[in-house]
Design a protein around this motif. Sequence first.
Motif, PDB file in Angstrom:
ATOM      1  N   GLY A 171     -53.241  22.699  -7.454  1.00 48.30           N
ATOM      2  CA  GLY A 171     -54.192  22.147  -8.519  1.00 48.30           C
ATOM      3  C   GLY A 171     -55.430  21.875  -7.710  1.00 48.30           C
ATOM      4  O   GLY A 171     -56.403  21.538  -8.755  1.00 48.30           O
ATOM      5  N   PHE A 172     -55.495  21.808  -6.550  1.00 49.42           N
ATOM      6  CA  PHE A 172     -56.364  21.377  -5.820  1.00 49.42           C
ATOM      7  C   PHE A 172     -58.109  22.069  -6.321  1.00 49.42           C
ATOM      8  O   PHE A 172     -58.927  21.223  -6.652  1.00 49.42           O
ATOM      9  N   GLU A 173     -58.025  23.490  -6.408  1.00 49.02           N
ATOM     10  CA  GLU A 173     -59.106  24.066  -6.403  1.00 49.02           C
ATOM     11  C   GLU A 173     -59.646  23.736  -8.042  1.00 49.02           C
ATOM     12  O   GLU A 173     -60.836  23.662  -8.359  1.00 49.02           O
ATOM     13  N   LEU A 174     -58.793  23.818  -8.825  1.00 50.18           N
ATOM     14  CA  LEU A 174     -59.218  23.564 -10.295  1.00 50.18           C
ATOM     15  C   LEU A 174     -59.628  22.108 -10.439  1.00 50.18           C
ATOM     16  O   LEU A 174     -60.535  21.732 -11.223  1.00 50.18           O
ATOM     17  N   GLU A 186     -45.769  17.676 -12.930  1.00 52.55           N
ATOM     18  CA  GLU A 186     -47.019  16.590 -12.686  1.00 52.55           C
ATOM     19  C   GLU A 186     -46.761  15.846 -14.096  1.00 52.55           C
ATOM     20  O   GLU A 186     -46.866  14.610 -13.923  1.00 52.55           O
ATOM     21  N   GLN A 187     -46.586  16.718 -15.193  1.00 56.31           N
ATOM     22  CA  GLN A 187     -46.394  15.935 -16.562  1.00 56.31           C
ATOM     23  C   GLN A 187     -45.310  14.907 -16.464  1.00 56.31           C
ATOM     24  O   GLN A 187     -45.243  14.038 -16.828  1.00 56.31           O
ATOM     25  N   GLY A 213     -51.386  20.989 -11.294  1.00 56.23           N
ATOM     26  CA  GLY A 213     -50.374  21.629 -10.270  1.00 56.23           C
ATOM     27  C   GLY A 213     -50.286  22.922 -10.704  1.00 56.23           C
ATOM     28  O   GLY A 213     -51.061  23.591 -11.466  1.00 56.23           O
ATOM     29  N   GLY A 214     -49.306  23.525 -10.234  1.00 59.59           N
ATOM     30  CA  GLY A 214     -49.084  25.027 -10.364  1.00 59.59           C
ATOM     31  C   GLY A 214     -48.943  25.382 -11.770  1.00 59.59           C
ATOM     32  O   GLY A 214     -49.503  26.069 -12.372  1.00 59.59           O
ATOM     33  N   ALA A 263     -52.565  25.172 -12.941  1.00 57.47           N
ATOM     34  CA  ALA A 263     -53.574  26.164 -12.460  1.00 57.47           C
ATOM     35  C   ALA A 263     -53.165  27.240 -12.059  1.00 57.47           C
ATOM     36  O   ALA A 263     -54.011  28.311 -12.154  1.00 57.47           O
ATOM     37  N   ARG A 264     -52.095  27.603 -12.020  1.00 59.54           N
ATOM     38  CA  ARG A 264     -51.189  29.005 -12.113  1.00 59.54           C
ATOM     39  C   ARG A 264     -51.204  29.595 -13.214  1.00 59.54           C
ATOM     40  O   ARG A 264     -50.674  30.553 -13.414  1.00 59.54           O
TER      41      ARG A 264
END
Length: 148
Positions: A12-15, A72-73, A66-67, A109-110
Motif C-alpha cells: 500500500g506504500f505507493e497509494l 489491515e482492517q 495493503g494489498g 491497493a491491489r
Amino acid sequence: MTRIAIGSDHAGFELKSHLIDLLGAEGHDVVDLGTGSTESVDYPKFCAAVGRVVRDGDADLGIVLGGSGQGEQLAANKVRGVRAALCNDLYTARMARAHNDANVLSMGARVVGIGLAEEIVATFLATGFDGGRHQRRVDQIVALEAEF
C-alpha cells in the motif's frame, strides 16, 4: 480540516504516498505512521498504530492500506474503539460511515486504482454518521467489544 492518520504495508506504500499528497493539498492534516518504502514489512503494527491514534483522539479518522485491505482492517479492528471498514467501492465507503460510524477506512491497493481510491476516500470523508437506529447498533458493537 480533518486530521487523518494513515498507515500501510509495502503493497500500500505507493497509494499511501499519493493519498498523503492529495489530502495535504486539500488542507487535511495527515499523520503518516509508516511504512516508508516498498520493502516487504508486516502490516499489523502500522495498522494498530493508526487505530491507536484514532482511539486516543489524536486523529479524527484513519486510513490503512495493503494489498487487499483485508488483513489491515482486521489488525486495525483489534484496537478497542476502532471500527475499521474494508471499502473497495463507493457504496461500502458511504455505508461504513453512515450506518456503522466507521472511523478507519481500509483499502486494497491491489484491488482499487488510484482514481477509485481517491473517490472512496472523498466519499468516506464527506459522509457523516446517520445516528438514529444505527446508533443503537453501534452501541451494541461497543458493548460487545467491552465484553470480550
